[in-house]
Enzyme design. Structure first.
Site, short mmCIF file in Angstrom:
data_model
loop_
_atom_site.label_atom_id
_atom_site.label_comp_id
_atom_site.label_asym_id
_atom_site.label_seq_id
_atom_site.Cartn_x
_atom_site.Cartn_y
_atom_site.Cartn_z
N GLY A 121 43.06 35.38 42.76
CA GLY A 121 41.61 35.41 42.86
C GLY A 121 41.17 35.85 44.23
N GLY B 219 42.93 33.36 46.97
CA GLY B 219 44.33 32.99 47.01
C GLY B 219 45.04 33.28 45.70
CG ASP C 283 32.56 33.13 39.52
OD1 ASP C 283 32.03 34.11 38.98
OD2 ASP C 283 33.65 33.19 40.10
#
Length: 1001
Positions: free
Chosen positions: A716, A719, A839
Site C-alpha cells: 500500500g 508499507g 478510504d
C-alpha cells in the site's frame, strides 16, 4: 338656537359609527399588511439565493411587497394570496413565519434545494389550497398540522427526504384532489383512510418504503384518475375493488412484491387506461385476452414477472400504443403460430418499443415483422428460442436504433437489407446459428455504436466496409469461422474504445500496422487465430489498452520495446506463439496483474521485479531456454561466467568485501545491544498497554521468514503486508510501515486509535500495534491482524488468471454488500465516537474462509464528534480517499462526514454489480459508473451492464434481475452527488436484508 331633530341625531350617530368602523378596518388592514410584510422578510432571512441578483433581489423596502417577484396579492385587502418561486435556485430552510400569511392560497416552492423540516406553523394557513414543496431536500416527518388546512386541494411534497408515515389526521382533508408524496423515505402501509377521501383524483406514493397490502377501500375512489404505488415493498394481490376504478388513466404498481394472476376481465375494467406498469413483481398465469380492449393504452409494462403460456392477445385495437414490454417472463407455448401476436401489432402505427427479452417463444419470425411501425426505435426479441431465418423484411424498420435478436436459434444468413437500418446504433445477433458472410451493407450503418455477431457460424472475410462505421465502440466477432486477413480499415475505426474481439476464428496474415490507430481501445482480443509475422511496434500507440490477448497464433520475433509505453496494461497474454528473444525488463515496470508468456521460444534470464515477483501473476511454462526467476517458478539457475571466480583480482575483491561486511555486522550488533539496554521495545504510547498483546520485532521477523517476498501478500501507500505464523496466536497478517513515506506515522496512529476499542463481526480484528527498535537500531512499527484466507474483494471482482475460475455469484455478492454496510453502520452510529473510514474500496475489504466480509485499513480514518466535527487526534493527512471512490464534495474542500463513506459504498456496490472499476477507461465523455449501472433499469441492458458472472446465477432470471435492479437502485441512492440526498447506512442494511430475505425465502 337650533336643535337637531331626532331623525337628524340618529343620522349623525350612524355616520359616526360607520366612520369608526372604517378606521378600525383600515387600521386592521394596515396591521395585517405589516404582518405579511414581516413574514415575507422572515422567509427571506432563512433563504439563500446563490445567484445574488435572483428571485429575492426585489424583496426590499424600495417597493410594496405585493410588487416583489413571485409574490401576488388580492386586489381587495392587499394580502398575500400566492407565492410562486418554483425553480428559482433557492436553498436554506422554510421559516415558521410562513404560517402568518393567513390569506395565502397557493405556495409554490418546488424544484429548489430547501432543507430542514417543514415547519408545523404551516398548519395555520387555513385558506391554503395548493402546497407544492416537491423536488427539494426537506427532512423529518410530514407535519400533522397540515390537517388543519381544511381547504387544501393539492399537496405536492415528492422528491424530498421525508420519513415516517402519512398522518392519519389527513382523513379530515375532505377537499383533497391530489396527494403526491413519491420519492421519499416514508414507511408504514398505504393508509386506509385514503380510500375515504372520495374527492381524490391522483395519489402518487411511488419510491418509498411502504409495506403491507393495497387497502381494499381504495376501490371507493370513483374519481381517481392516477394511482402510483411503484417502487415500494407492497405485497399481497391486487384487491378486486380496484377494478371498480373505471376512470383510471394511470395504474403503476411496479417494483413491489405483488403476486397472483390477472383476472380474465382485467382489460374490460379500465376503458381510459393509458399507462399500465406491473413490472418487477411476482405475477403469474396467462395474460388475459381482454388486454386487447385497453384501447387508450400508450404504455403496457409486464416485464420481470412470471407470466406464462401462449400470448393470445389481439393488439389491433390499441392504435395509441407506444411501448410494449414483456421482458423476463415465461411466455410461450411452442405452438406453430407462436408469434402470431406480431401480426396484430402492425395496426399500432405509433409503436416505439417492443421487447420480449428472456421468454420461451419458440416460433418463426414472420415476414409481417416488416409491417410493424416505421416509427419503431427499440425492437428486442433476444433470449428466446426463435428459429428459422431472419426475414429480409426486417429492413423496413428504418427508424430502429436497437435491434436485438441474440440468444435465439436463427439460421441462414444475415439479410443484406440490414444495411437499410441507417439509424441503427446497437445490433445484437450473437449466440445464434447464423451462417454465410457478413454482408457488405453493414458498412452503411454509420451510426452504429455496438455490433455483436459473436458465437455464430459466419464465414468469409471481415468486410472492409466496416471501416465506415466510425462510431463503433463495441465490436464482437469472436467464435465464428471468419478467415482471411484483418482489413486495415477496421483498425482505422478510431472510435473503438471499449472492446474489439476477433478471437477464435481463422484469421491469417500479419497484424496491420494500423493497429496503432486504436488509441482509445481498452480491450483487444485477437487470440486463437492463425496470425503470423511480428507484433507491430505501432501497438505502443494504443495507450489506453488495459487487456491485450494475442495468444494461440503463430506470431514470431521478439516483444517490441515500444510496448513499454503501454503504461495502463494490466493483462497481457502472448502464450502459444513462436515469439523468441529475451524477455524485456521493461515488463517489470508495467502495472501487470496477469502476464502469460507460456509456450514460446523465449530465452535468457527471467526478470525478478513487478509481475515476475508473484508466481500467481506470471506464467512462463513451455519456454525451455529460460532460467532464473523467483524460486516458485522452478526454472533452472542461469549459468555463471567461470572466469569471474578464477580471476585473482576478483577473488581478492570478494575476500575484502566479506571482511568489511563482517566488521560492519559486528559493529551493528554491538550498537544494537547497547541501544537495546537503554530502550526496550514498547507498545504504542497512545494506547493503554493492556489494549493489545506484546509482540517483538524478532518474533515478527521469524514469523515471516525474515519478511520474505514469498510471504508478501500486499502493498500500500505506507508499507507492505506479509503473512506469517506467530506461536501464541497462529496465522496472522502483518502490516509493516515504511516510516520514510510521508504520513506513514500518522496513518499508523490513526489505525491503532480507531481500532483499539471497537469490535464487530465485519471489521478486521487487530491483534496488536508494535512499536519497537529493529536489529539495526531503526524505529519499527507494524500492525498485526487476523489473517483472512480469501484475500481482498479486489481480487474477486477483478480476478487474475489464477482466480478467474472461482465462483462469486449474486447471493455471495449480496452477503458481502450487507457485511460491509453493517460495518459502516456500526462505525457511523453505534460507536461511542463515530468513525469515518475515509478510504472504502475493494482492496480494503477482506474475506474470510466463509466469505464473510471484513472492512480493514483504517489508516485514513477520522474520529468524528457531530458537535465539534473531525477529531484533532485522528489522521490529519491531506489524503481523503481514493480517486473514483472519494465523495465529490471532498474535491471541493468540504469537511469529511459519514456521508462521504456512504458515497464510497455506493460506488463499491455498483462495482460489485457491474464488475467495472469506477476508474475504468470506458468512463469518458460524461459516461461514469453511475449512469452506466443505471442502464439496468432498461431491462434488456442488464445483459450488457451486469458482470457476466452474476448472469450465470441459478436464480430464476426474472427474480434475479429484480434483485439486481433493487441493488442498483441502492447503489445509485448512496452515490448521489449531494450528500444530503444519500441514504443512511442503517437504511442500506435494512433494504439489503429485505432483498436477501426475498432471495432465500
Amino acid at each position: 338656537m337650533h336643535t337637531l331633530t331626532i331623525p337628524k341625531m340618529r343620522f349623525w350617530l350612524v355616520l359616526q359609527q360607520l366612520a369608526l368602523i372604517i378606521i378600525i378596518i383600515t387600521t386592521d388592514a394596515l396591521k395585517n399588511n405589516e404582518t405579511d410584510h414581516a413574514a415575507l422578510l422572515a422567509m427571506k432571512s432563512k433563504t439563500l439565493d446563490p445567484f445574488g441578483g435572483g428571485a429575492l433581489s426585489s424583496w426590499n423596502e424600495s417597493s410594496h411587497f405585493c410588487n416583489w417577484e413571485g409574490v401576488f396579492c388580492g386586489k381587495r385587502h392587499k394580502r398575500v394570496t400566492l407565492i410562486y418561486l418554483s425553480s428559482s435556485g433557492l436553498s436554506g430552510t422554510l421559516s415558521p413565519h410562513v404560517g402568518n400569511l393567513t390569506f395565502l392560497r397557493r405556495l409554490w416552492l418546488n424544484n429548489n434545494t430547501f432543507h430542514g423540516e417543514i415547519p408545523n406553523e404551516i398548519g395555520g394557513l387555513y385558506r391554503l389550497k395548493v402546497l407544492s414543496l416537491s423536488s427539494n431536500s426537506f427532512q423529518g416527518r410530514i407535519p400533522v398540522s397540515l390537517s388543519r388546512c381544511s381547504s387544501l386541494m393539492r399537496l405536492f411534497i415528492g422528491y424530498n427526504n421525508l420519513v415516517g408515515t402519512i398522518p392519519e389526521e389527513f382523513s379530515s382533508l375532505s377537499m383533497l384532489k391530489v396527494i403526491v408524496v413519491h420519492e421519499n423515505n416514508l414507511t408504514g402501509g398505504i393508509p386506509k383512510f385514503v380510500g375515504n377521501i372520495t374527492s381524490l383524483e391522483s395519489f402518487s406514493a411511488a419510491n418509498n418504503l411502504f409495506g403491507g397490502t393495497i387497502p381494499n377501500n381504495l376501490g371507493q375512489l370513483k374519481n381517481l384518475l392516477q394511482l402510483g404505488l411503484s417502487n415500494n415493498q407492497i405485497s399481497g394481490t391486487i384487491p378486486s375493488s380496484l377494478y371498480n376504478l373505471s376512470n383510471l388513466n394511470v395504474l403503476s404498481l411496479s417494483f413491489n412484491n405483488l403476486h397472483g394472476s390477472l383476472p380474465p376481465y382485467f382489460g374490460n375494467m379500465f376503458p381510459h387506461l393509458e399507462l399500465l406498469q406491473l413490472q418487477v413483481n411476482n405475477f403469474t398465469g396467462q395474460l388475459p385476452n381482454s388486454i386487447g380492449n385497453l384501447t387508450k393504452a400508450k404504455e403496457l409494462c409486464f416485464d420481470s414477472n412470471d407470466f406464462s403460456g401462449k400470448l393470445k392477445v389481439d393488439f389491433s385495437k390499441l392504435v395509441n400504443l407506444l411501448r410494449l414490454n414483456f421482458n423476463f417472463n415465461n411466455l410461450g407455448s411452442g405452438d406453430f403460430d407462436e408469434m402470431h401476436f406480431l401480426e396484430s401489432l402492425t395496426n399500432c402505427s405509433d409503436l416505439d418499443l417492443l421487447s420480449t427479452v428472456r421468454n420461451q417463444f419458440r416460433g418463426v419470425l414472420p415476414d409481417s415483422v416488416g409491417n410493424l411501425s416505421s416509427n419503431m426505435h427499440h425492437f428486442n426479441l433476444a433470449a428466446n428460442q426463435l428459429h428459422g431465418r431472419i426475414p429480409p423484411t426486417i429492413g423496413n424498420l428504418v427508424n430502429v436504433s436497437l435491434l436485438g435478436l441474440a440468444y435465439n436459434r436463427f439460421t441462414g444468413p444475415i439479410p443484406s437489407t440490414i444495411g437499410r437500418l441507417q439509424k441503427l446504433q446497437r445490433l445484437t445477433l450473437f449466440e445464434n446459428q447464423l451462417s454465410g458472410t457478413i454482408p457488405e451493407s453493414i458498412g452503411n450503418l454509420s451510426l452504429m455504436n455496438e455490433l455483436y455477431l459473436s458465437n455464430n457460424n459466419l464465414e468469409g472475410t471481415i468486410p472492409s466496409s466496416i471501416g465506415n462505421c466510425q462510431r463503433l465502440v463495441f465490436l464482437r466477432l469472436e467464435q465464428n469461422n471468419l478467415s482471411g486477413t484483418i482489413p486495415k480499415e477496421l483498425f482505422q475505426v478510431s472510435s473503438l474504445s471499449i472492446l474489439l474481439n476477433l478471437s477464435h476464428n481463422h484469421l491469417s496474415g500479419p497484424l496491420p500496422s494500423e493497429i496503432g490507430e486504436l488509441k482509445s481501445l481498452t480491450l483487444l482480443d485477437i487470440s486463437n487465430n492463425d496470425l503470423s509475422g511480428e507484433i507491430p511496434s505501432r501497438i505502443s500507440s494504443c495507450t489506453s489498452l488495459e487487456s491485450l490477448f494475442l495468444q494461440g497464433n503463430m506470431l514470431q520475433g521478439s516483444i517490441p520495446k515500444s510496448m513499454e509505453f503501454l503504461r495502463g496494461l494490466k493483462i497481457l497474454d502472448l502464450s502459444r506463439n513462436n515469439l523468441s528473444g529475451e524477455i524485456p525488463t521493461f515488463l517489470e515496470k508495467l502495472s501487470l496483474i496477469n502476464l502469460n508468456l507460456s509456450f514460446n521460444n523465449f530465452n535468457g534470464e527471467l526478470p525478478l521485479q513487478g509481475p515476475f515477483a508473484n508466481s500467481n501473476a506470471v506464467s512462463v511454462y513451455g519456454n525451455d531456454r529460460l532460467c532464473g526467476g523467483i524460486p516458485s517458478l522452478q526454472l533452472p539457475r542461469c549459468p555463471v561466467n567461470s572466469n569471474f571466480f578464477f580471476s585473482s583480482k576478483r577473488i581478492f575483491a570478494i575476500v575484502g568485501a566479506s571482511i568489511i561486511i563482517g566488521i560492519l555486522i559486528l559493529i551493528s550488533s554491538m550498537v544494537f545491544y547497547l541501544r537495546k539496554r537503554k530502550r526496550e521495545p514498547t507498545t504504542l504510547e497512545l494506547l493503554p498497554k493492556e489494549s493489545f498483546v506484546h509482540v517483538s520485532y524478532g518474533e515478527l521477523l521469524n514469523a515471516t521468514d525474515g519478511f520474505s517476498s514469498n510471504n508478501l501478500i500486499g502493498a500500500g501507500s505506507f508499507g507492505f503486508v506479509y503473512s506469517g505464523v506467530l506461536d501464541q496466536i497462529g496465522d496472522v497478517a502483518i502490516k509493516v510501515l515504511n516510516l520514510v513515506n510521508r504520513g506513514a506515522m500518522r496513518s499508523f496512529m490513526a489505525e491503532c486509535k480507531a481500532l483499539k476499542d471497537i469490535r464487530h463481526r465485519n471489521l478486521v480484528k487487530i491483534i496488536t500495534c508494535c512499536s519497537s527498535i529493529d536489529f539495526q537500531g531503526n524505529e519499527f512499527k507494524a500492525l498485526v491482524y487476523e489473517l483472512l484466507v480469501n484475500g481482498n474483494l479486489e481480487k474477486w471482482l477483478h480476478p487474475s488468471q489464477e482466480t478467474s475460475r472461482l465462483e462469486f455469484n449474486l447471493p455471495q455478492r449480496l452477503s458481502v454488500a450487507i457485511d460491509v454496510a453493517s460495518a459502516l453502520d456500526y462505525l457511523h452510529f453505534q460507536c461511542e465516537t463515530p468513525i469515518i473510514h475515509c478510504d472504502l474500496k475493494p482492496s480494503n475489504i477482506l474475506l474470510d474462509q466463509q466469505m464473510v466480509a471484513h472492512v480493514g485499513d483504517f489508516g485514513l480514518a477520522r474520529l468524528y464528534n457531530p458537535e465539534i466535527g473531525i477529531s484533532h487526534h485522528s489522521s490529519s493527512m491531506g489524503v481523503i480517499g481514493t480517486v473514483g471512490y472519494a465523495a465529490p464534495e471532498y474535491g471541493l474542500g468540504s469537511e469529511m462526514s459519514i456521508k462521504g463513506d456512504v458515497y464510497s459504498y455506493g460506488i463499491l456496490l455498483l462495482e460489485m454489480l457491474t464488475g467495472k472499476r469506477p476508474t475504468d477507461l470506458m468512463f469518458t465523455g460524461g459516461l461514469n459508473i453511475r449512469n452506466f449501472a443505471g442502464q439496468a433499469f432498461a431491462g434488456e441492458a442488464i445483459e450488457i451492464v451486469m458482470d457476466p458472472t452474476i448472469l450465470q446465477s441459478d436464480t430464476a432470471t426474472g427474480q434475479r434481475d429484480s434483485y439486481l435492479i433493487a441493488m442498483v437502485k441502492i447503489g445509485l441512492a448512496c452515490s448521489e452527488e449531494l450528500p444530503q440526498n444519500r441514504m443512511s447506512m442503517t437504511n442500506v442494511v435494512r433494504e439489503l436484508q429485505l432483498i436477501k430475505e426475498t432471495m432465500f425465502k
